[in-house]
Scaffold this active site. Structure first.
Site, PDB file in Angstrom:
ATOM      1  N   ASN A   9      17.449  -2.470   0.935  1.00 27.66           N
ATOM      2  CA  ASN A   9      18.297  -3.561   1.869  1.00 27.66           C
ATOM      3  C   ASN A   9      19.643  -3.109   1.971  1.00 27.66           C
ATOM      4  OD1 ASN A   9      19.397  -5.609   3.308  1.00 27.66           O
ATOM      5  ND2 ASN A   9      19.259  -7.066   1.703  1.00 27.66           N
ATOM      6  N   TRP A  10      19.873  -2.489   2.983  1.00 25.76           N
ATOM      7  CA  TRP A  10      21.350  -1.624   2.981  1.00 25.76           C
ATOM      8  C   TRP A  10      22.368  -2.928   3.228  1.00 25.76           C
ATOM      9  CZ3 TRP A  10      20.445   3.102   6.525  1.00 25.76           C
ATOM     10  CH2 TRP A  10      19.930   4.151   5.530  1.00 25.76           C
ATOM     11  N   LYS A  11      21.994  -4.206   3.780  1.00 19.21           N
ATOM     12  CA  LYS A  11      22.751  -5.174   3.990  1.00 19.21           C
ATOM     13  C   LYS A  11      23.969  -4.660   4.876  1.00 19.21           C
ATOM     14  CE  LYS A  11      22.144  -6.842  -0.840  1.00 19.21           C
ATOM     15  NZ  LYS A  11      22.676  -7.987  -1.618  1.00 19.21           N
ATOM     16  N   HIS A  94      16.680 -14.108   3.613  1.00 20.84           N
ATOM     17  CA  HIS A  94      17.421 -13.659   2.540  1.00 20.84           C
ATOM     18  C   HIS A  94      18.394 -14.576   1.957  1.00 20.84           C
ATOM     19  CE1 HIS A  94      20.083 -11.052   0.230  1.00 20.84           C
ATOM     20  NE2 HIS A  94      19.172 -10.202   0.286  1.00 20.84           N
ATOM     21  N   GLU A  96      21.277 -14.523   1.354  1.00 24.08           N
ATOM     22  CA  GLU A  96      22.693 -14.212   2.029  1.00 24.08           C
ATOM     23  C   GLU A  96      22.837 -14.967   3.444  1.00 24.08           C
ATOM     24  OE1 GLU A  96      23.382 -10.289   1.320  1.00 24.08           O
ATOM     25  OE2 GLU A  96      23.345 -10.656  -0.778  1.00 24.08           O
ATOM     26  N   GLU A 166      13.676 -13.410  -5.437  1.00 23.52           N
ATOM     27  CA  GLU A 166      14.968 -12.848  -5.549  1.00 23.52           C
ATOM     28  C   GLU A 166      15.762 -13.954  -6.184  1.00 23.52           C
ATOM     29  OE1 GLU A 166      15.944  -9.081  -3.131  1.00 23.52           O
ATOM     30  OE2 GLU A 166      16.499 -10.882  -1.954  1.00 23.52           O
ATOM     31  N   GLY A 172      23.109  -8.668  -6.705  1.00 25.30           N
ATOM     32  CA  GLY A 172      24.505  -8.146  -6.602  1.00 25.30           C
ATOM     33  C   GLY A 172      25.354  -8.428  -7.793  1.00 25.30           C
ATOM     34  N   SER A 212      19.379  -6.729  -8.414  1.00 27.29           N
ATOM     35  CA  SER A 212      19.827  -5.641  -9.435  1.00 27.29           C
ATOM     36  C   SER A 212      19.112  -4.852 -10.216  1.00 27.29           C
ATOM     37  CB  SER A 212      20.857  -6.384 -10.675  1.00 27.29           C
ATOM     38  OG  SER A 212      21.841  -6.986  -9.904  1.00 27.29           O
ATOM     39  N   GLY A 233      19.096  -4.011  -3.214  1.00 27.19           N
ATOM     40  CA  GLY A 233      20.108  -3.881  -2.591  1.00 27.19           C
ATOM     41  C   GLY A 233      21.108  -2.624  -2.847  1.00 27.19           C
ATOM     42  N   GLY A 234      21.974  -2.928  -3.697  1.00 31.70           N
ATOM     43  CA  GLY A 234      23.045  -2.044  -4.056  1.00 31.70           C
ATOM     44  C   GLY A 234      22.478  -0.594  -4.394  1.00 31.70           C
TER      45      GLY A 234
END
Ligand code: PEP
Length: 255
Positions: A9-11, A94, A96, A166, A172, A212, A233-234
């Site tokens: 997930n590149w956000k 998600h 966020e 998640e 993150g 993470s 993500g990251g």
């Protein structure tokens, strides 16, 4: 037998140019039939990824879809627009989006139905925040998200839905849930599905862990019996790290 499913997930990161570069490196890597792979990118990068990865076993996904099909919803993206780009999958719920855009379980349920009706594979995120975890309510919180999110979803459809567990406190933050903590909730998710849809159906559903995940901790997490992949993500922003996790997924005990 469930396949492993690794999704990045590149956000709100990358540009069309850097997405294309990423896709070109992806294409030069060896693919494993036993592990599914997806890049979940911002809307402006989707078309470029779909064409760059054409005929490759890599899925392209969106990070959201609006719950209504058309109309006066400035700034939103409809299911028809996603279909037109030919995306394979889409993240919904998600944390966020729940936190910054008030996405409720009821909205997640509407989005889930739209995706399933339109043959776009949903990745439905659930997970608790630190306060809920500290109060000992993580399992009941996740079950309540599932109960509402999966309202009126039948067995065939749930088998086409990926659930991503998640924990918000691990997203993150660099803090990962221990493999045991992640497995505990993922197995509770499978129990929930088993009670609602029967064991045979529950055994078919892919449950990812996200929070993470990095090359250093991926193997330990993916070895757990109820964890069938990761939403990353990251670490998915760097193609080498992403592919390292993908390769590690292949070499876990499931293969
Ligand atoms: C995510 O965005 O879904 C996620 C799990 O992020 P990270 O891997 O950076 O914690």
């Amino acid at each position: 037998m469930r396949k492993l499913f690794i999704a990045g997930n590149w956000k709100m990161n990358k540009t069309m140019a850097s997405a294309k570069e990423f896709a070109n490196v992806l294409k030069s890597n060896m693919m494993h039939d036993e592990v599914e792979l997806a890049v979940i990118a911002p809307y402006t990068q989707l078309e470029i990824l779909v064409s760059a990865l054409y005929n490759r076993p890599v899925m392209v996904g969106a990070q959201n879809v609006f719950q209504e099909t058309s109309g006066a919803y400035t700034g939103e993206i409809s299911i028809e627009m996603l279909k037109e780009i030919d995306v394979d999958c889409c993240v919904i719920g998600h944390s966020e989006r729940r936190q910054y855009f008030n996405e409720t379980d009821e909205i997640v349920n509407k989005k889930l139905k739209l995706l399933l009706e339109n043959d776009i594979r949903p990745i439905m995120c659930v997970g608790e925040n630190l306060e809920v975890r500290k109060a000992g309510n993580a399992i009941s919180h996740v079950k309540s998200q599932l109960e509402k999110g999966l309202m009126d979803i039948n067995s065939d459809d749930v088998m086409n839905t990926t659930i991503a567990y998640e924990p918000i406190w691990a997203i993150g933050t660099g803090e990962t849930a221990s493999p045991e903590q992640a497995e505990e909730i993922c197995s509770e998710i499978r129990n929930f599905l088993s009670e609602k849809y029967g064991e045979m159906v529950a055994e078919e559903v892919i449950i990812q862990y996200g929070g993470s995940v990095k090359p250093e901790n991926a193997e330990e997490i993916l070895r757990k019996p109820n964890i069938d992949g990761a939403l990353i993500g990251g670490a998915s922003l760097d193609v080498d790290m992403f592919m390292d996790i993908y390769d590690k997924a292949y070499f876990t005990k499931k293969h």
